[in-house]
Each structure stands twice: as structure tokens, then as C-alpha cells.
Design a protein around this motif. Structure first.
Motif, PDB file in Angstrom:
ATOM      1  N   LEU A  52       0.900  -1.166  -0.106  1.00  0.00           N
ATOM      2  CA  LEU A  52      -0.219  -0.036  -0.352  1.00  0.00           C
ATOM      3  C   LEU A  52       0.500   1.053   0.165  1.00  0.00           C
ATOM      4  N   THR A  53       2.236   1.184   0.560  1.00  0.00           N
ATOM      5  CA  THR A  53       3.253   2.806   0.492  1.00  0.00           C
ATOM      6  C   THR A  53       3.663   2.476  -0.817  1.00  0.00           C
ATOM      7  N   LYS A  54       3.729   3.467  -1.455  1.00  0.00           N
ATOM      8  CA  LYS A  54       4.456   4.061  -1.993  1.00  0.00           C
ATOM      9  C   LYS A  54       5.975   4.864  -1.801  1.00  0.00           C
ATOM     10  N   GLY A  55       7.061   3.638  -1.709  1.00  0.00           N
ATOM     11  CA  GLY A  55       8.223   4.437  -0.903  1.00  0.00           C
ATOM     12  C   GLY A  55       7.235   4.865  -0.376  1.00  0.00           C
ATOM     13  N   ASP A  56       8.030   6.235   0.730  1.00  0.00           N
ATOM     14  CA  ASP A  56       8.156   6.029   2.062  1.00  0.00           C
ATOM     15  C   ASP A  56       7.217   6.769   2.488  1.00  0.00           C
ATOM     16  N   GLN A  57       6.100   7.489   1.115  1.00  0.00           N
ATOM     17  CA  GLN A  57       4.962   8.020   1.832  1.00  0.00           C
ATOM     18  C   GLN A  57       3.768   6.865   1.885  1.00  0.00           C
ATOM     19  N   LEU A  58       2.892   6.392   3.252  1.00  0.00           N
ATOM     20  CA  LEU A  58       1.868   6.277   3.140  1.00  0.00           C
ATOM     21  C   LEU A  58       0.303   5.826   3.052  1.00  0.00           C
ATOM     22  N   HIS A  59       0.291   5.055   2.414  1.00  0.00           N
ATOM     23  CA  HIS A  59      -1.369   5.021   2.184  1.00  0.00           C
ATOM     24  C   HIS A  59      -2.043   6.014   3.220  1.00  0.00           C
TER      25      HIS A  59
END
Length: 213
Positions: free
Chosen positions: A138-145
Motif C-alpha cells: 500500500l505504501t509508495k516508497g516512503d509515502q504511506l497510503h
């Protein structure tokens, strides 16, 4: 003249061959039975272990190719392997939790082709060509959903064991459009159990992720 034989000269009656007493008989048979039973206990596990090993070697397996969190995997697994065990034991994705292992708690929830499923009840060999999304995906790299961030903002967890399944189920609930009200969210996420009782905050987190809060 008397012909009677004096009592002292009479030979004592011949005694039958010595027979064991009741107490000796019971003691002997009990000891023999214990030896037999012990022998059975000692031999039992080894025979059982050999049978299990033979059965394990003969278990049918299949190759399955599926995409997990955007990465293609081809593995050979026992035909009885669940998707949950494939993820945890074969692919090292331990975010999905094994709670009841009977489809009752929702801790193992993942998305298969965008649809929520209990991975503990889903056979891996039936997912040829499927796309699976777990909590790790669900995460995009270090970016949380957004829903992951909302769980943090709303403090929507306590022990955290059910949290991965709750979040994935919440994402599915949002994608399905079942977030019109707190009651609707509760209804469509009722298959996910939180033993810590964080339901109110979980609903708030889903509402936040949908922009309703």
C-alpha cells in the motif's frame, strides 16, 4: 494283634507342584504388560514419524505464477498451501497476520484483483495470474497510503495485530464505495475483528481517508 499303622509312620500326603500366589501372579503380569506397553510407546512415534514423512514426500505440488505488490513471482507449493502461508513462509511478507486461520477474524485480509479476501482460506494454486496486494504494497516508497496515515492520526489501533487486515479491508471498503456513513462502514468491515475494541477510531480513520472527516 493290631495291624493299624501308627500315625507317626504314615507318609504325609504328596503336595501338588508349587503354584504362584495370587499376589505374585498379578505382579508378574503387570510387569510384563508394562514392558509391552513401553515397547509400543517407544516404537509408536518412530513409525508415525516415518508415515508422516512419507506422506509429506508424496504430497502433490504445483507451480503458480502471480503478481504480489507489483512483483511477479513463480513458486512451486504444496497444493494445500494457503495464500497466507505462501505470503508469509515463501515470500517473506509477514504483514498479513495469522489469527484464527479459519476466516473468522480478518487479520489476514488482502486484496486479490482488487477484491477483499481472507488469505487463510484461499488456496494459492487457484491464483494463477492473479494480482495480490498486501499491507506492504500500500505504501509508495516512503509515502504511506492515506488510510495508513489516518490510522496513525486517529490512533486507531492498540496491540496492532489486527491492524494490517483492518487497513487492507478499509482500502477495499473505500474502493467498493461502502463509506457513505459510519453505519455503512461498520457493516462492510464487520468481518474484521479488533480484540482491543478500537472500532470507533477505525471508522473515523476510514472516514478521514475518504475525505469525510
Amino acid at each position: 494283634m493290631s495291624t493299624e499303622t501308627p500315625e507317626s509312620a504314615t507318609s504325609p500326603p504328596t503336595r501338588a507342584a508349587s503354584t504362584p500366589s495370587r499376589r505374585a501372579f498379578i505382579a508378574t503380569t503387570s510387569a510384563a504388560g508394562g514392558v509391552i506397553a513401553a515397547g509400543g510407546l517407544i516404537a509408536g512415534p518412530s513409525l508415525m514419524g516415518a508415515e508422516e514423512a512419507t506422506a509429506a514426500e508424496a504430497a502433490p505440488g504445483s507451480r503458480v505464477s502471480l503478481t504480489v505488490n507489483g512483483e511477479r513471482h513463480t513458486v512451486t507449493v504444496d497444493n494445500r498451501t494457503s495464500l497466507l502461508d505462501l505470503l508469509r513462509e515463501h515470500l517473506g511478507l509477514t504483514g498479513s497476520k495469522k489469527g484464527c486461520n479459519a476466516g473468522a477474524c480478518g487479520a489476514c485480509t488482502v486484496l486479490v484483483d482488487g477484491r477483499r479476501v481472507n488469505s487463510c482460506l484461499t488456496l494459492a494454486v487457484r491464483l494463477e495470474g492473479a494480482e495480490v496486494t498486501t499491507i506492504e504494497g500500500l505504501t509508495k516508497g516512503d509515502q504511506l497510503h492515506p488510510l495508513q496515515q489516518a490510522f496513525i492520526d486517529q490512533d486507531a489501533f492498540q496491540c496492532g495485530y489486527c491492524t494490517p487486515g483492518q487497513i487492507v479491508s478499509g482500502v477495499g471498503c473505500i474502493q467498493e464505495g461502502h463509506t457513505g456513513s459510519p453505519e455503512e462502514i461498520r457493516e462492510w468491515m464487520s468481518g474484521n475483528i479488533c480484540r482491543c475494541g478500537c472500532y470507533v477510531k477505525i471508522v473515523r480513520a476510514v472516514e478521514q481517508a475518504t475525505g469525510r472527516k
